[in-house]
Design a protein around this motif. Sequence first.
Motif, PDB file in Angstrom:
ATOM      1  N   PRO A   1     -16.099  -2.563  11.139  1.00 34.58           N
ATOM      2  CA  PRO A   1     -16.750  -3.870  11.274  1.00 34.58           C
ATOM      3  C   PRO A   1     -15.867  -5.066  10.910  1.00 34.58           C
ATOM      4  O   PRO A   1     -15.965  -6.114  11.538  1.00 34.58           O
ATOM      5  CB  PRO A   1     -17.946  -3.761  10.320  1.00 34.58           C
ATOM      6  CG  PRO A   1     -18.240  -2.301  10.250  1.00 34.58           C
ATOM      7  CD  PRO A   1     -16.903  -1.644  10.309  1.00 34.58           C
ATOM      8  N   LEU A   2     -15.013  -4.918   9.900  1.00 36.03           N
ATOM      9  CA  LEU A   2     -14.163  -6.051   9.525  1.00 36.03           C
ATOM     10  C   LEU A   2     -13.123  -6.341  10.607  1.00 36.03           C
ATOM     11  O   LEU A   2     -12.772  -7.499  10.849  1.00 36.03           O
ATOM     12  CB  LEU A   2     -13.473  -5.786   8.186  1.00 36.03           C
ATOM     13  CG  LEU A   2     -14.394  -5.755   6.972  1.00 36.03           C
ATOM     14  CD1 LEU A   2     -13.590  -5.650   5.689  1.00 36.03           C
ATOM     15  CD2 LEU A   2     -15.295  -6.988   6.922  1.00 36.03           C
ATOM     16  N   PHE A   3     -12.651  -5.299  11.290  1.00 36.35           N
ATOM     17  CA  PHE A   3     -11.771  -5.510  12.437  1.00 36.35           C
ATOM     18  C   PHE A   3     -12.534  -6.235  13.542  1.00 36.35           C
ATOM     19  O   PHE A   3     -12.027  -7.195  14.138  1.00 36.35           O
ATOM     20  CB  PHE A   3     -11.243  -4.173  12.971  1.00 36.35           C
ATOM     21  CG  PHE A   3     -10.652  -4.257  14.352  1.00 36.35           C
ATOM     22  CD1 PHE A   3      -9.411  -4.841  14.551  1.00 36.35           C
ATOM     23  CD2 PHE A   3     -11.352  -3.782  15.464  1.00 36.35           C
ATOM     24  CE1 PHE A   3      -8.867  -4.945  15.831  1.00 36.35           C
ATOM     25  CE2 PHE A   3     -10.824  -3.879  16.736  1.00 36.35           C
ATOM     26  CZ  PHE A   3      -9.579  -4.462  16.920  1.00 36.35           C
ATOM     27  N   GLY A   4     -13.768  -5.793  13.807  1.00 31.28           N
ATOM     28  CA  GLY A   4     -14.588  -6.436  14.832  1.00 31.28           C
ATOM     29  C   GLY A   4     -14.831  -7.896  14.521  1.00 31.28           C
ATOM     30  O   GLY A   4     -14.744  -8.757  15.403  1.00 31.28           O
TER      31      GLY A   4
ATOM     32  N   LEU B   1       0.826  -1.208   0.000  1.00 29.17           N
ATOM     33  CA  LEU B   1       0.000   0.000   0.000  1.00 29.17           C
ATOM     34  C   LEU B   1       0.861   1.259   0.000  1.00 29.17           C
ATOM     35  O   LEU B   1       0.549   2.238  -0.688  1.00 29.17           O
ATOM     36  CB  LEU B   1      -0.932   0.005   1.210  1.00 29.17           C
ATOM     37  CG  LEU B   1      -2.026  -1.071   1.233  1.00 29.17           C
ATOM     38  CD1 LEU B   1      -2.800  -1.014   2.543  1.00 29.17           C
ATOM     39  CD2 LEU B   1      -2.966  -0.911   0.052  1.00 29.17           C
ATOM     40  N   ALA B   2       1.948   1.240   0.775  1.00 32.88           N
ATOM     41  CA  ALA B   2       2.833   2.405   0.841  1.00 32.88           C
ATOM     42  C   ALA B   2       3.521   2.645  -0.502  1.00 32.88           C
ATOM     43  O   ALA B   2       3.578   3.777  -0.999  1.00 32.88           O
ATOM     44  CB  ALA B   2       3.870   2.216   1.946  1.00 32.88           C
TER      45      ALA B   2
ATOM     46  N   GLU C   1      -9.359  -3.159   3.346  1.00 28.75           N
ATOM     47  CA  GLU C   1     -10.094  -2.519   4.442  1.00 28.75           C
ATOM     48  C   GLU C   1      -9.747  -3.158   5.786  1.00 28.75           C
ATOM     49  O   GLU C   1      -9.579  -2.461   6.791  1.00 28.75           O
ATOM     50  CB  GLU C   1     -11.600  -2.613   4.201  1.00 28.75           C
ATOM     51  CG  GLU C   1     -12.433  -1.977   5.304  1.00 28.75           C
ATOM     52  CD  GLU C   1     -13.924  -2.021   5.029  1.00 28.75           C
ATOM     53  OE1 GLU C   1     -14.698  -1.644   5.947  1.00 28.75           O
ATOM     54  OE2 GLU C   1     -14.330  -2.419   3.924  1.00 28.75           O
ATOM     55  N   LEU C   2      -9.629  -4.480   5.813  1.00 33.03           N
ATOM     56  CA  LEU C   2      -9.268  -5.185   7.050  1.00 33.03           C
ATOM     57  C   LEU C   2      -7.879  -4.765   7.517  1.00 33.03           C
ATOM     58  O   LEU C   2      -7.669  -4.489   8.710  1.00 33.03           O
ATOM     59  CB  LEU C   2      -9.314  -6.694   6.811  1.00 33.03           C
ATOM     60  CG  LEU C   2      -8.903  -7.587   7.987  1.00 33.03           C
ATOM     61  CD1 LEU C   2      -9.826  -7.371   9.186  1.00 33.03           C
ATOM     62  CD2 LEU C   2      -8.906  -9.050   7.568  1.00 33.03           C
ATOM     63  N   VAL C   3      -6.937  -4.710   6.590  1.00 31.26           N
ATOM     64  CA  VAL C   3      -5.573  -4.302   6.939  1.00 31.26           C
ATOM     65  C   VAL C   3      -5.549  -2.862   7.431  1.00 31.26           C
ATOM     66  O   VAL C   3      -4.906  -2.542   8.438  1.00 31.26           O
ATOM     67  CB  VAL C   3      -4.631  -4.466   5.720  1.00 31.26           C
ATOM     68  CG1 VAL C   3      -3.264  -3.850   6.009  1.00 31.26           C
ATOM     69  CG2 VAL C   3      -4.481  -5.935   5.360  1.00 31.26           C
ATOM     70  N   ALA C   4      -6.273  -1.973   6.734  1.00 31.66           N
ATOM     71  CA  ALA C   4      -6.323  -0.568   7.143  1.00 31.66           C
ATOM     72  C   ALA C   4      -6.947  -0.424   8.529  1.00 31.66           C
ATOM     73  O   ALA C   4      -6.498   0.392   9.345  1.00 31.66           O
ATOM     74  CB  ALA C   4      -7.117   0.244   6.119  1.00 31.66           C
TER      75      ALA C   4
ATOM     76  N   THR D   1      -4.057  10.030   7.092  1.00 31.68           N
ATOM     77  CA  THR D   1      -3.945   9.417   5.767  1.00 31.68           C
ATOM     78  C   THR D   1      -4.877   8.213   5.644  1.00 31.68           C
ATOM     79  O   THR D   1      -5.554   8.040   4.631  1.00 31.68           O
ATOM     80  CB  THR D   1      -2.488   8.978   5.500  1.00 31.68           C
ATOM     81  OG1 THR D   1      -1.622  10.108   5.653  1.00 31.68           O
ATOM     82  CG2 THR D   1      -2.334   8.413   4.101  1.00 31.68           C
ATOM     83  N   LEU D   2      -4.903   7.375   6.678  1.00 34.27           N
ATOM     84  CA  LEU D   2      -5.799   6.218   6.681  1.00 34.27           C
ATOM     85  C   LEU D   2      -7.260   6.665   6.634  1.00 34.27           C
ATOM     86  O   LEU D   2      -8.076   6.067   5.922  1.00 34.27           O
ATOM     87  CB  LEU D   2      -5.562   5.371   7.933  1.00 34.27           C
ATOM     88  CG  LEU D   2      -4.281   4.531   7.955  1.00 34.27           C
ATOM     89  CD1 LEU D   2      -4.061   3.952   9.349  1.00 34.27           C
ATOM     90  CD2 LEU D   2      -4.352   3.412   6.930  1.00 34.27           C
ATOM     91  N   ALA D   3      -7.585   7.718   7.389  1.00 36.48           N
ATOM     92  CA  ALA D   3      -8.960   8.231   7.386  1.00 36.48           C
ATOM     93  C   ALA D   3      -9.363   8.678   5.984  1.00 36.48           C
ATOM     94  O   ALA D   3     -10.526   8.531   5.584  1.00 36.48           O
ATOM     95  CB  ALA D   3      -9.082   9.399   8.371  1.00 36.48           C
ATOM     96  N   GLY D   4      -8.388   9.197   5.221  1.00 40.22           N
ATOM     97  CA  GLY D   4      -8.679   9.626   3.856  1.00 40.22           C
ATOM     98  C   GLY D   4      -8.928   8.479   2.908  1.00 40.22           C
ATOM     99  O   GLY D   4      -9.586   8.652   1.876  1.00 40.22           O
ATOM    100  N   GLY D   5      -8.441   7.279   3.244  1.00 41.77           N
ATOM    101  CA  GLY D   5      -8.655   6.124   2.391  1.00 41.77           C
ATOM    102  C   GLY D   5      -9.890   5.325   2.741  1.00 41.77           C
ATOM    103  O   GLY D   5     -10.448   4.623   1.883  1.00 41.77           O
ATOM    104  N   MET D   6     -10.357   5.422   3.992  1.00 38.65           N
ATOM    105  CA  MET D   6     -11.475   4.596   4.446  1.00 38.65           C
ATOM    106  C   MET D   6     -12.796   4.830   3.706  1.00 38.65           C
ATOM    107  O   MET D   6     -13.560   3.880   3.512  1.00 38.65           O
ATOM    108  CB  MET D   6     -11.692   4.780   5.957  1.00 38.65           C
ATOM    109  CG  MET D   6     -10.559   4.237   6.826  1.00 38.65           C
ATOM    110  SD  MET D   6     -10.145   2.507   6.514  1.00 38.65           S
ATOM    111  CE  MET D   6     -11.603   1.685   7.180  1.00 38.65           C
ATOM    112  N   PRO D   7     -13.117   6.066   3.260  1.00 37.94           N
ATOM    113  CA  PRO D   7     -14.394   6.245   2.536  1.00 37.94           C
ATOM    114  C   PRO D   7     -14.495   5.439   1.250  1.00 37.94           C
ATOM    115  O   PRO D   7     -15.591   5.206   0.754  1.00 37.94           O
ATOM    116  CB  PRO D   7     -14.412   7.754   2.241  1.00 37.94           C
ATOM    117  CG  PRO D   7     -13.586   8.358   3.321  1.00 37.94           C
ATOM    118  CD  PRO D   7     -12.488   7.362   3.564  1.00 37.94           C
TER     119      PRO D   7
END
Length: 414
Positions: free
Chosen positions: A389-392, A28-29, A143-146, A202-208
């Motif tokens: 949710p995927l983390f949960g 990803l980086a 998404e799970l990794v993020a 940066t992660l917050a910018g990718g989550m949407p």
Amino acid sequence: MKHNKLNQWLWKWHFIGGLVALPFVLLLAVTGGIYLFKDTYEAPQQKHIKYVEAKGTELSFEKQLDLAKAVYKKQPNAMVLPKTPQQATEFVWGRFSHKKSVFVNPYTGAVTGKISPKDSSMHTVRKLHGELLLGAFGTKLVELVASWLFVLILTGIYVFWPKGKQGLAAFFTIRLKQGKRIFFRDLHSVLGFWISVMLIITLAGGMPWTDVFGSNFKWLQKVTHTGFPKTWSGRGLVSKPTGKPLPIDAIAVIAQTKNLKGITSIGLPSGPKGVYTVFNETFDLDAQERFYYDQFSGAQVFKHNWKDVGVLMRGRMWVMAFHQGQFGLWNWILMLSVAIIVTVVALAGLLSYLKRKQKGDWGVPKIPAQFKVGYGIIVGIIVLGIVFPLFGLSVVLIAGIDYFKRLRQQKMAV
């Protein structure tokens, strides 16, 4: 003061999560850093399509529209107003990855070419970055990794936080003379700490862009009325049929008088009751405006500016633009720096682990048998599981496996 047993417990899960996520983080980086060069890479390849020799008399936009329609045999969604005499006129069909553009020479009427994001190598880089080239399954994996990266950042800060006599110097010290393992560990910890806040943004910018979190966020915008207004896309706005529709040139004249910042486009009416929409695309988000005009009379039907957009959508669009380095050179350099530093942090963590790992042993940190997780940590995990949710779901799966493993051990001990 840090709780030593809690520190060990968090260190174990930081270790496991980091080891599993590491190859994805590196990918990803690296792909994110490469994608920052998209415009620089594509500009020379598209120059012959987007730019023309300004020679002769310009054709009307209406005539250029007819020439563009002949390419795909249907009406485009919008026309982009040229900003200079050397620019070809762009006509656009579709949105996002389905977007297709046709460019017309305004002096000769020749179609200079077609551009679609799917035709670019950078589209493959983006797909690799967003879904690992695995479609919907890959998107959920990213998404799970993020989601776990948020957890790794929080646990990493706690584990790294200096204790006792270490003091503030620990936040800046990378020991160079105590062996490679210590060097790589300090490099991982210190750089990771200082990049943590920027990485969260940066992660917050990718989550949407994600499937599950992104869908839930859109639902929250809808129920709280904090997204785009219903009329933002012109939905619900109608023209009053009176005679013949105005040519696009008449609306272009109006659009040019607005002197809008960034790229100005004219959205074409969808059907006999649709409206013309004049709008601009700029990463100075506060400067975004949209004007809606009756296609028969040219009268303004409605107007929107950025303040009409709900707070969650405004925040979402800001972090997404920030994630892509689109607020100017400073933002671009910052995002490239984040990509490079994250790569260094991940590699340093891996090298530190390999230096300490014993043959035949994964080296997973041990937890005191009598340690029990406090209610505060449990509540924190539940909250994170609801937000991501995927983390949960992964935590429930891990807890289930751990429970049955212990149950089996107890039965074997009897």
